[in-house]
Write an enzyme that holds these catalytic residues in place. Structure first.
Site, PDB file in Angstrom:
ATOM      1  N   SER A 143       0.844  -1.201   0.000  1.00  0.00           N
ATOM      2  CA  SER A 143       0.000   0.000   0.000  1.00  0.00           C
ATOM      3  C   SER A 143       0.877   1.247   0.000  1.00  0.00           C
ATOM      4  CB  SER A 143      -0.856   0.027   1.263  1.00  0.00           C
ATOM      5  OG  SER A 143      -1.522   1.268   1.395  1.00  0.00           O
ATOM      6  N   TYR A 156      -2.443  -0.726  11.057  1.00  0.00           N
ATOM      7  CA  TYR A 156      -2.493  -1.209   9.675  1.00  0.00           C
ATOM      8  C   TYR A 156      -1.243  -0.843   8.878  1.00  0.00           C
ATOM      9  CZ  TYR A 156      -4.216  -1.172   4.766  1.00  0.00           C
ATOM     10  OH  TYR A 156      -4.378  -1.350   3.414  1.00  0.00           O
ATOM     11  N   LYS A 160       1.543  -3.009   6.239  1.00  0.00           N
ATOM     12  CA  LYS A 160       1.768  -2.772   4.812  1.00  0.00           C
ATOM     13  C   LYS A 160       3.246  -2.500   4.540  1.00  0.00           C
ATOM     14  CE  LYS A 160      -1.509  -4.200   3.656  1.00  0.00           C
ATOM     15  NZ  LYS A 160      -1.957  -5.020   2.510  1.00  0.00           N
TER      16      LYS A 160
HETATM   17  N1  LIG Z   1      -8.821  -0.418  -1.036  1.00  0.00           N
HETATM   18  C1  LIG Z   1      -7.735   0.349  -0.826  1.00  0.00           C
HETATM   19  O1  LIG Z   1      -7.795   1.592  -0.836  1.00  0.00           O
HETATM   20  C2  LIG Z   1      -6.411  -0.292  -0.612  1.00  0.00           C
HETATM   21  C3  LIG Z   1      -6.267  -1.627  -0.326  1.00  0.00           C
HETATM   22  N2  LIG Z   1      -5.009  -2.162  -0.138  1.00  0.00           N
HETATM   23  C4  LIG Z   1      -4.847  -3.579   0.160  1.00  0.00           C
HETATM   24  O2  LIG Z   1      -5.474  -4.343  -0.835  1.00  0.00           O
HETATM   25  C5  LIG Z   1      -5.799  -5.620  -0.311  1.00  0.00           C
HETATM   26  C6  LIG Z   1      -7.215  -5.962  -0.737  1.00  0.00           C
HETATM   27  O3  LIG Z   1      -8.110  -5.058  -0.144  1.00  0.00           O
HETATM   28  P1  LIG Z   1      -9.462  -4.549  -0.818  1.00  0.00           P
HETATM   29  O4  LIG Z   1      -9.669  -5.228  -2.109  1.00  0.00           O
HETATM   30  O5  LIG Z   1      -9.445  -3.087  -0.767  1.00  0.00           O
HETATM   31  O6  LIG Z   1     -10.501  -5.049   0.276  1.00  0.00           O
HETATM   32  P2  LIG Z   1     -11.814  -5.945   0.210  1.00  0.00           P
HETATM   33  O7  LIG Z   1     -12.375  -5.891   1.586  1.00  0.00           O
HETATM   34  O8  LIG Z   1     -12.664  -5.552  -0.933  1.00  0.00           O
HETATM   35  O9  LIG Z   1     -11.267  -7.403  -0.081  1.00  0.00           O
HETATM   36  C7  LIG Z   1     -10.530  -8.118   0.870  1.00  0.00           C
HETATM   37  C8  LIG Z   1     -10.433  -9.566   0.446  1.00  0.00           C
HETATM   38  O10 LIG Z   1      -9.631 -10.251   1.422  1.00  0.00           O
HETATM   39  C9  LIG Z   1     -10.363 -11.330   1.967  1.00  0.00           C
HETATM   40  N3  LIG Z   1      -9.981 -11.521   3.359  1.00  0.00           N
HETATM   41  C10 LIG Z   1     -10.038 -10.619   4.370  1.00  0.00           C
HETATM   42  N4  LIG Z   1      -9.627 -11.190   5.515  1.00  0.00           N
HETATM   43  C11 LIG Z   1      -9.307 -12.466   5.218  1.00  0.00           C
HETATM   44  C12 LIG Z   1      -8.842 -13.563   5.979  1.00  0.00           C
HETATM   45  N5  LIG Z   1      -8.618 -13.460   7.300  1.00  0.00           N
HETATM   46  N6  LIG Z   1      -8.605 -14.735   5.355  1.00  0.00           N
HETATM   47  C13 LIG Z   1      -8.857 -14.870   4.032  1.00  0.00           C
HETATM   48  N7  LIG Z   1      -9.322 -13.876   3.260  1.00  0.00           N
HETATM   49  C14 LIG Z   1      -9.530 -12.687   3.848  1.00  0.00           C
HETATM   50  C15 LIG Z   1     -11.828 -10.945   1.800  1.00  0.00           C
HETATM   51  O11 LIG Z   1     -12.667 -12.082   1.815  1.00  0.00           O
HETATM   52  C16 LIG Z   1     -11.785 -10.264   0.425  1.00  0.00           C
HETATM   53  O12 LIG Z   1     -11.787 -11.234  -0.591  1.00  0.00           O
HETATM   54  C17 LIG Z   1      -5.586  -5.513   1.190  1.00  0.00           C
HETATM   55  O13 LIG Z   1      -4.376  -6.152   1.524  1.00  0.00           O
HETATM   56  C18 LIG Z   1      -5.467  -4.023   1.445  1.00  0.00           C
HETATM   57  O14 LIG Z   1      -4.653  -3.739   2.529  1.00  0.00           O
HETATM   58  C19 LIG Z   1      -3.901  -1.400  -0.235  1.00  0.00           C
HETATM   59  C20 LIG Z   1      -4.002  -0.080  -0.509  1.00  0.00           C
HETATM   60  C21 LIG Z   1      -5.239   0.572  -0.710  1.00  0.00           C
HETATM   61  C1  LIG Z   2      -8.364   1.215   3.646  1.00  0.00           C
HETATM   62  C2  LIG Z   2      -7.851   2.531   3.184  1.00  0.00           C
HETATM   63  O1  LIG Z   2      -8.818   3.280   2.559  1.00  0.00           O
HETATM   64  C3  LIG Z   2      -6.765   2.397   2.201  1.00  0.00           C
HETATM   65  O2  LIG Z   2      -5.884   1.384   2.622  1.00  0.00           O
HETATM   66  C4  LIG Z   2      -4.690   1.719   2.248  1.00  0.00           C
HETATM   67  O3  LIG Z   2      -3.749   0.975   2.329  1.00  0.00           O
HETATM   68  C5  LIG Z   2      -4.624   3.102   1.724  1.00  0.00           C
HETATM   69  O4  LIG Z   2      -3.700   3.822   2.425  1.00  0.00           O
HETATM   70  C6  LIG Z   2      -5.982   3.638   1.931  1.00  0.00           C
HETATM   71  O5  LIG Z   2      -5.985   4.476   3.043  1.00  0.00           O
END
Ligand SMILES: NC(=O)C1=CN([C@@H]2O[C@H](COP(=O)(O)OP(=O)(O)OC[C@H]3O[C@@H](n4cnc5c(N)ncnc54)[C@H](O)[C@@H]3O)[C@@H](O)[C@H]2O)C=CC1
Ligand SMILES: C[C@H](O)[C@@H]1OC(=O)[C@H](O)[C@@H]1O
Length: 253
Positions: A143, A156, A160
């Site tokens: 991230s 968090y 990351k």
């Molecule tokens: N959405 C954002 O702004 C950003 C997200 N990220 C990272 O991207 C990755 C994906 O996040 P998003 O798609 O945004 O979230 P999301 O909530 O849409 O998807 C998360 C996914 O991870 C799975 N998951 C969560 N906890 C779990 C567990 N304990 N065991 C197995 N599966 C699990 C969920 O079922 C889902 O499929 C994360 O690592 C997050 O930190 C990084 C930067 C920004």
């Molecule tokens: C969950 C936040 O919106 C998202 O997660 C990250 O890793 C980015 O910094 C955003 O803040």
């Protein structure tokens, strides 16, 4: 196609960024195994989308924080598709909370899911690639938060930064096996993880205004960058981190 006949594994592949990466991998010719803690209709939708692209897909349900989940996922993928070529460590959580009264359980769970989960999964996938003997590619979803802080993300952001660091060390540990390890650093991408946080119109507007490209990210903004790092187009890229943030990080004034 960039991933023709490759086998791609994606954790957290049922929703958000992981689902977009899974579908883009299939569009680029890969069979895909997704892992998540949410089965049922949510995962089925991704499976159907991949199959509609003419590729094969499976979903494995489990908690990435549990050590045994990693081998279970890799074994299921090998049983279904014969091998592992690309591993995408993506599953993560971000339960926004203030620092001064952070519940120890929230801290612990966030560390276990985001960092320990990434470690266990990467280790199991890497062992399979080493056994196969023809290299591979690992991409972790870190991230922008690996580089900058967040008032309600004190539990968090270290995870990351940890994931980013894990890829750097793995690039060294696995280079001799021809396995490349890189991370992507998304900015703010509209997914379930920040739905509540961005429901506040002031917060959303503030975030939008910080982005030179003028919009928040969508999950499919990550598909191309992850596929690029996974593919042979990036064959001499390892230990790298690619910001995918619409320019937010460099926007001081
Ligand atoms: N959405 C954002 O702004 C950003 C997200 N990220 C990272 O991207 C990755 C994906 O996040 P998003 O798609 O945004 O979230 P999301 O909530 O849409 O998807 C998360 C996914 O991870 C799975 N998951 C969560 N906890 C779990 C567990 N304990 N065991 C197995 N599966 C699990 C969920 O079922 C889902 O499929 C994360 O690592 C997050 O930190 C990084 C930067 C920004
Ligand atoms: C969950 C936040 O919106 C998202 O997660 C990250 O890793 C980015 O910094 C955003 O803040």
């Amino acid at each position: 196609m960039l991933l023709e006949n490759k086998v791609v594994l994606v954790t957290g592949g049922s929703r958000g960024i992981g689902a977009a990466v899974a579908v883009e991998s299939a569009r680029q010719g890969a069979d895909v195994a997704i892992h998540s803690n949410r089965g049922g209709e949510v995962a089925e939708e991704v499976i159907r989308e991949i199959e509609a692209l003419g590729r094969r897909a499976i979903h494995v349900e489990g908690d990435v924080a549990a050590f045994e989940s990693a081998q279970t996922f890799v074994d299921a993928a090998v049983e279904a598709f014969g091998r592992v070529d690309v591993f995408v460590s993506n599953a993560g959580i971000c339960p926004f909370h203030a620092f001064l009264d952070m519940p120890p359980e929230t801290l612990k769970r966030t560390m276990e899911v985001n960092l320990h989960g990434a470690y266990f999964m990467t280790q199991a996938a890497a062992n399979q690639m080493v056994k196969q003997g023809n290299g591979g590619s690992i991409v972790a979803v870190s991230s922008i938060s690996a580089l900058v802080g967040g008032e309600y993300q004190t539990h968090y952001t270290p995870t990351k930064a940890g994931v980013h660091s894990l890829m750097q060390s793995c690039a060294i540990a696995l280079g001799k096996h021809g396995i490349r390890c890189n991370s992507v650093l998304p900015g703010t991408i509209l997914t379930d993880i920040n739905k509540d946080d961005l429901a506040d119109p002031k917060k959303r507007e503030y975030m939008e205004n910080r982005i030179p490209l003028g919009r928040l990210g969508q999950p499919d903004d990550l598909g191309g960058p992850v596929v690029f790092l996974a593919s042979d187009l990036a064959k001499y890229v390892t230990g790298a981190a690619l910001l995918v943030d619409g320019g937010m990080f460099v926007n001081l004034q």
